[in-house]
Write a protein that holds these residues in place. Structure first.
Motif, short mmCIF file in Angstrom:
data_model
loop_
_atom_site.label_atom_id
_atom_site.label_comp_id
_atom_site.label_asym_id
_atom_site.label_seq_id
_atom_site.Cartn_x
_atom_site.Cartn_y
_atom_site.Cartn_z
N SER A 162 0.83 -1.05 -0.15
CA SER A 162 0.06 -0.20 -0.15
C SER A 162 0.84 1.39 0.12
CB SER A 162 -0.97 -0.01 1.15
OG SER A 162 -0.20 0.03 2.42
N MET A 163 0.28 2.38 -0.45
CA MET A 163 0.87 3.78 -0.45
C MET A 163 0.17 4.42 0.66
SD MET A 163 1.32 3.78 -4.33
CE MET A 163 2.70 4.33 -4.76
N THR A 164 0.53 5.16 1.85
CA THR A 164 0.02 5.89 2.49
C THR A 164 0.42 7.26 2.88
OG1 THR A 164 -0.77 3.78 3.68
CG2 THR A 164 -0.83 6.00 5.01
N TRP A 165 -0.36 8.18 2.83
CA TRP A 165 -0.05 9.70 3.29
C TRP A 165 -0.48 9.84 4.50
CZ3 TRP A 165 -0.87 7.80 -1.57
CH2 TRP A 165 -0.03 8.08 -2.47
N GLU A 166 0.27 10.49 5.41
CA GLU A 166 0.17 10.87 6.90
C GLU A 166 -0.04 12.30 7.03
OE1 GLU A 166 1.99 8.69 9.82
OE2 GLU A 166 1.40 6.80 9.06
N ILE A 167 -0.82 13.34 6.75
CA ILE A 167 -0.98 14.54 6.85
C ILE A 167 -1.52 14.95 8.03
CG2 ILE A 167 -1.80 16.38 5.46
CD1 ILE A 167 0.22 14.57 3.86
N THR A 168 -0.56 15.72 8.90
CA THR A 168 -1.13 15.96 9.91
C THR A 168 -1.86 17.54 9.86
OG1 THR A 168 0.94 17.61 10.27
CG2 THR A 168 0.93 15.54 11.30
N LYS A 169 -2.62 18.04 10.89
CA LYS A 169 -3.45 19.19 10.76
C LYS A 169 -2.28 20.42 10.51
CE LYS A 169 -6.90 22.23 12.88
NZ LYS A 169 -6.33 23.42 12.55
N GLU A 170 -1.28 20.31 10.92
CA GLU A 170 -0.19 21.23 10.75
C GLU A 170 0.33 21.43 9.32
OE1 GLU A 170 -0.73 20.50 14.98
OE2 GLU A 170 -0.10 19.32 13.36
N VAL A 171 0.31 20.23 8.66
CA VAL A 171 0.97 20.29 7.49
C VAL A 171 -0.27 20.63 6.43
CG1 VAL A 171 1.70 18.74 5.60
CG2 VAL A 171 2.57 18.46 7.76
N TYR A 172 -1.46 20.29 6.76
CA TYR A 172 -2.63 20.62 5.83
C TYR A 172 -2.91 22.15 6.07
CZ TYR A 172 -7.44 21.48 4.48
OH TYR A 172 -8.48 21.92 3.97
N ASP A 173 -2.60 22.71 7.26
CA ASP A 173 -2.90 24.30 7.53
C ASP A 173 -1.92 24.90 6.72
OD1 ASP A 173 -5.18 23.80 9.27
OD2 ASP A 173 -4.03 23.97 11.02
N GLU A 174 -0.74 24.57 6.75
CA GLU A 174 0.38 25.26 5.93
C GLU A 174 0.14 25.09 4.60
OE1 GLU A 174 5.05 24.64 5.06
OE2 GLU A 174 4.33 24.05 7.05
N PHE A 175 -0.33 24.03 4.09
CA PHE A 175 -0.58 23.78 2.51
C PHE A 175 -1.82 25.00 2.09
CE2 PHE A 175 -3.42 21.82 -0.65
CZ PHE A 175 -2.32 21.70 -1.62
N ILE A 176 -2.78 24.67 2.95
CA ILE A 176 -3.96 25.68 2.64
C ILE A 176 -3.54 27.16 2.69
CG2 ILE A 176 -6.33 26.54 3.47
CD1 ILE A 176 -6.27 23.80 2.13
N ALA A 177 -2.57 27.51 3.47
CA ALA A 177 -2.22 28.77 3.51
C ALA A 177 -1.24 29.24 2.49
CB ALA A 177 -1.26 29.10 5.07
N ASN A 178 -0.33 28.23 1.93
CA ASN A 178 0.28 28.42 0.98
C ASN A 178 -0.57 28.54 -0.25
OD1 ASN A 178 2.74 28.58 2.37
ND2 ASN A 178 3.13 26.32 1.99
N GLN A 179 -1.51 27.93 -0.53
CA GLN A 179 -2.52 27.98 -1.68
C GLN A 179 -3.18 29.36 -1.86
OE1 GLN A 179 -3.32 25.68 -4.03
NE2 GLN A 179 -1.45 24.70 -3.44
N SER A 180 -3.74 29.88 -0.55
CA SER A 180 -4.10 31.29 -0.65
C SER A 180 -3.40 32.33 -1.23
CB SER A 180 -5.17 31.27 0.73
OG SER A 180 -4.01 31.41 1.81
N THR A 181 -2.07 32.16 -0.57
CA THR A 181 -1.17 33.11 -0.82
C THR A 181 -0.63 33.10 -2.34
OG1 THR A 181 0.55 31.95 0.02
CG2 THR A 181 -0.29 33.55 1.46
N SER A 182 -0.75 32.09 -2.75
CA SER A 182 -0.12 31.90 -4.41
C SER A 182 -1.22 32.36 -5.31
CB SER A 182 0.19 30.40 -4.59
OG SER A 182 -0.88 29.64 -4.55
N LYS A 183 -2.55 32.34 -4.67
CA LYS A 183 -3.57 32.97 -5.64
C LYS A 183 -3.77 34.39 -5.71
CE LYS A 183 -6.53 28.65 -5.16
NZ LYS A 183 -7.64 28.09 -4.74
N ASN A 184 -3.00 35.18 -4.61
CA ASN A 184 -3.15 36.61 -4.43
C ASN A 184 -2.11 37.24 -5.52
OD1 ASN A 184 -5.26 36.09 -2.77
ND2 ASN A 184 -3.97 36.36 -0.95
#
Length: 179
Positions: A157-179
């Motif tokens: 199997s292949m597994t991704w373990e994404i913590t809330k901190e990693v997720y929040d950082e990803f979302i923050a980077n997504q919103s800043t890259s759109k601006n």
């Protein structure tokens, strides 16, 4: 008493020291990982499996009770890999590794789009997946996204373990890259 150091002894001890120093540096952030079940802890992040399959979790978004995932998959296998929702699962565990959510108990994972129902050799595909009734992430929660390419070889199997901190950082980077 003689303190002579032969060339042979010097080389032997130098080699042993070099191996010890190199080995110690490799263990710094080391975590045992089963080669049949690789784990990625980054978003985005890609995994190469012993089954000659490469999969990459490109994005993940949690909103209004749905977790959507964008995944790239490429196979080097001669036989095509069927693309069905039963090969994917999404779960959430808390800080104490207790299960909070499992997609199998909530209708499973849906494939939102796919050009083909087979993954052909050296023809990468991008698919979008969704898991419903998804909880809001709390601090120290971890999302576990799992892909089992070959159901007959479910021990791989292949597994991704994404913590809330990693997720929040990803979302923050997504919103800043759109601006």
């Amino acid at each position: 008493m003689s303190y002579t150091f032969s060339r042979r002894a010097f080389l032997k001890y130098s080699a042993a020291t070099a191996v010890a120093v190199a080995g110690a540096s490799l263990l710094g952030g080391c975590e045992y990982q089963d080669p049949q079940n690789p784990v990625c802890k980054t978003l985005p992040g890609a995994i190469k499996s012993d089954l000659q399959v490469i999969a990459g979790l490109k994005s993940m978004k949690i909103e209004k009770g749905t977790c959507t995932l964008e995944v790239d998959i490429e196979s080097a296998r001669a036989n095509p890999i069927p693309l069905d929702p039963y090969r994917f699962s999404v779960a959430v565990k808390d800080a104490e590794d207790k299960p909070v959510y499992f997609s199998g108990n909530n209708g499973g994972v849906r494939i939102l789009d796919a050009e083909n129902s087979l993954i052909q050799q050296k023809k990468p595909v991008t698919i979008h997946l969704a898991a419903d009734h998804f909880p809001e992430l709390k601090d120290d929660d971890t999302v576990l996204f799992q892909y089992i390419p070959i159901r007959e070889n479910s021990e791989f199997s292949m597994t991704w373990e994404i913590t809330k901190e990693v997720y929040d950082e990803f979302i923050a980077n997504q919103s800043t890259s759109k601006n």
